[in-house]
Design an enzyme around this catalytic site. Structure first.
Site, PDB file in Angstrom:
ATOM      1  N   GLY A   7     -11.318  -8.888  -7.775  1.00  0.00           N
ATOM      2  CA  GLY A   7     -11.297  -7.884  -6.703  1.00  0.00           C
ATOM      3  C   GLY A   7     -11.377  -6.484  -7.282  1.00  0.00           C
ATOM      4  O   GLY A   7     -10.855  -5.522  -6.724  1.00  0.00           O
ATOM      5  N   GLY A  10     -12.546  -3.292  -5.207  1.00  0.00           N
ATOM      6  CA  GLY A  10     -11.867  -2.942  -3.962  1.00  0.00           C
ATOM      7  C   GLY A  10     -11.175  -1.590  -4.046  1.00  0.00           C
ATOM      8  O   GLY A  10     -11.324  -0.857  -5.034  1.00  0.00           O
ATOM      9  N   ASP A  33     -15.783  -9.246  -9.178  1.00  0.00           N
ATOM     10  CA  ASP A  33     -15.672  -9.083  -7.730  1.00  0.00           C
ATOM     11  C   ASP A  33     -16.705 -10.015  -7.097  1.00  0.00           C
ATOM     12  O   ASP A  33     -17.579 -10.540  -7.782  1.00  0.00           O
ATOM     13  CB  ASP A  33     -15.942  -7.610  -7.340  1.00  0.00           C
ATOM     14  CG  ASP A  33     -15.351  -7.249  -5.977  1.00  0.00           C
ATOM     15  OD1 ASP A  33     -14.300  -6.597  -5.928  1.00  0.00           O
ATOM     16  OD2 ASP A  33     -15.950  -7.635  -4.939  1.00  0.00           O
ATOM     17  N   TYR A 138      -2.472 -13.314   6.283  1.00  0.00           N
ATOM     18  CA  TYR A 138      -2.358 -12.568   5.022  1.00  0.00           C
ATOM     19  C   TYR A 138      -0.906 -12.574   4.536  1.00  0.00           C
ATOM     20  O   TYR A 138      -0.630 -12.891   3.370  1.00  0.00           O
ATOM     21  CB  TYR A 138      -2.860 -11.150   5.281  1.00  0.00           C
ATOM     22  CG  TYR A 138      -2.606 -10.135   4.193  1.00  0.00           C
ATOM     23  CD1 TYR A 138      -3.216 -10.242   2.949  1.00  0.00           C
ATOM     24  CD2 TYR A 138      -1.780  -9.030   4.441  1.00  0.00           C
ATOM     25  CE1 TYR A 138      -3.003  -9.276   1.978  1.00  0.00           C
ATOM     26  CE2 TYR A 138      -1.569  -8.060   3.478  1.00  0.00           C
ATOM     27  CZ  TYR A 138      -2.183  -8.191   2.243  1.00  0.00           C
ATOM     28  OH  TYR A 138      -1.970  -7.228   1.289  1.00  0.00           O
ATOM     29  N   LYS A 142       0.652 -14.349   1.193  1.00  0.00           N
ATOM     30  CA  LYS A 142       1.316 -13.573   0.135  1.00  0.00           C
ATOM     31  C   LYS A 142       2.763 -14.031  -0.062  1.00  0.00           C
ATOM     32  O   LYS A 142       3.257 -14.061  -1.190  1.00  0.00           O
ATOM     33  CB  LYS A 142       1.253 -12.076   0.449  1.00  0.00           C
ATOM     34  CG  LYS A 142      -0.142 -11.477   0.308  1.00  0.00           C
ATOM     35  CD  LYS A 142      -0.589 -11.408  -1.147  1.00  0.00           C
ATOM     36  CE  LYS A 142      -1.935 -10.720  -1.297  1.00  0.00           C
ATOM     37  NZ  LYS A 142      -2.354 -10.598  -2.719  1.00  0.00           N
TER      38      LYS A 142
HETATM   39  N1  SER Z   1      -2.392  -2.422   3.353  1.00  0.00           N
HETATM   40  C1  SER Z   1      -2.225  -3.811   3.649  1.00  0.00           C
HETATM   41  C2  SER Z   1      -2.703  -4.122   5.010  1.00  0.00           C
HETATM   42  O1  SER Z   1      -2.635  -3.263   5.852  1.00  0.00           O
HETATM   43  C3  SER Z   1      -0.775  -4.183   3.564  1.00  0.00           C
HETATM   44  O2  SER Z   1      -0.564  -4.830   2.363  1.00  0.00           O
HETATM   45  O3  SER Z   1      -3.121  -5.211   5.252  1.00  0.00           O
END
Ligand code: SER
Length: 308
Positions: A7, A10, A33, A138, A142
């Protein structure tokens, strides 16, 4: 030391790759990437993190000793395709941890996030060890990822280190698909057209950090002696917290005609499930974390750079 970063093109990866090049030498940082070519000068290889064979091949080809695994799909974008997001975020990490174990790599960096917290977590001064019931795929990936890191450390001795980044604000690289992206976009719109429509409501406070502090935290964590790293899931780190209204007021100090309006969308509910502020005393105690930028210092630095 030979570093491979995933990544690497990014929002954070671009800045971190350059910082690692400066520190360890251009040839010692292999940037990877999903895109076919990089937007900056670097030793580059295209890599889909779910492709374990290519990852293993690159690690042997370049005699890699450390991994920085930044590839992930973020909170807002991830909701459009939950299973795809889980696959990238989870299998990507497992490939990284397996390769660190099999090739006996020195160190791995894994970014976690405030998105691991949810509606059952205390929202103010969120503790290091607390309820993790996230509302997004997400966040789920995580939270699981942090536990996998802890597992690989305990079971196989993989020296993997992690930070729960707050929203990261930069002026020279663009975020992609996060809930906190408004706090980057607002600066560009303020300088370019003098107004911004925020998809986060005026009073929703979120933890944030300026990019130079995010890079500093990452490098300091990775350089700390192994014995001082006591948290092997992921460290809370904090720098500032603000609402869109407070951010707009800070911008107005420099651009008095700036106007903000509010049109909350689906990202408002995500933001409302995250903490307002973070208790990061473990990071301060274990590896001397200390931020350099507050809201006022960050705002003036970004506006100076964007207007120049
Ligand atoms: N900046 C990220 C998001 O908004 C939070 O880890 O998904």
């Amino acid at each position: 030391m030979r570093i491979l970063i995933t990544g690497g093109c990014g929002q954070i990866g671009t800045v971190l790759s350059k910082a690692l090049q400066d520190k360890h030498g251009f040839d010692n940082v292999i940037v990877t990437d999903i895109r076919s070519s990089p937007p900056f000068e670097c030793m580059y290889e295209q890599l889909d993190v779910t492709d374990s064979n290519k990852l293993f091949y690159l690690i042997s080809k370049y005699h890699v000793t450390q991994l920085y695994h930044l590839a992930a799909i973020l909170s807002a974008k991830g909701e459009a395709n939950p299973i795809f997001t889980w696959n990238i975020n989870m299998n990507g990490l497992l490939n990284i941890l397996e390769s660190a174990k099999n090739y006996q790599l020195d160190r791995v960096f894994y970014p976690s996030t405030i998105a691991v917290f949810g509606l059952l977590t205390p929202r103010i001064d969120t503790p290091q060890h607390t309820n993790l019931t996230p509302e997004t795929v997400y966040g789920i990936s995580k939270a699981a990822g942090e536990n996998w890191c802890n597992y690989y450390f305990k079971k196989y001795g993989v020296d993997v280190r992690s930070l729960r980044y707050p929203g990261i604000i930069s002026w020279d690289t663009q975020p992609g698909g996060g809930t906190t992206d408004y706090a980057v976009d607002i600066f560009h719109k303020a300088v370019e057209i003098g107004k911004y429509e925020s998809y986060i409501d005026h009073g929703t406070r979120l933890p944030m950090m300026y990019m130079p502090d995010a890079i500093k935290a990452t490098l300091e964590l990775m350089e700390a002696p192994k014995e001082s790293i006591k948290v092997r899931t992921s460290y809370n780190v904090a720098a500032m917290s603000f609402t869109p209204a407070e951010l707009a007021a800070a911008i107005k100090q420099h651009l008095p005609d700036f106007k903000i309006t509010y049109q909350p969308d689906f990202r408002q509910a995500i933001a409302a499930s995250w903490p307002e502020s973070i208790d990061d005393q473990e990071a301060r105690k274990d590896w001397n974390w200390q931020e350099s930028y507050d809201l006022a210092a960050m705002t003036s630095d970004i506006i100076k750079n964007l207007t120049a």
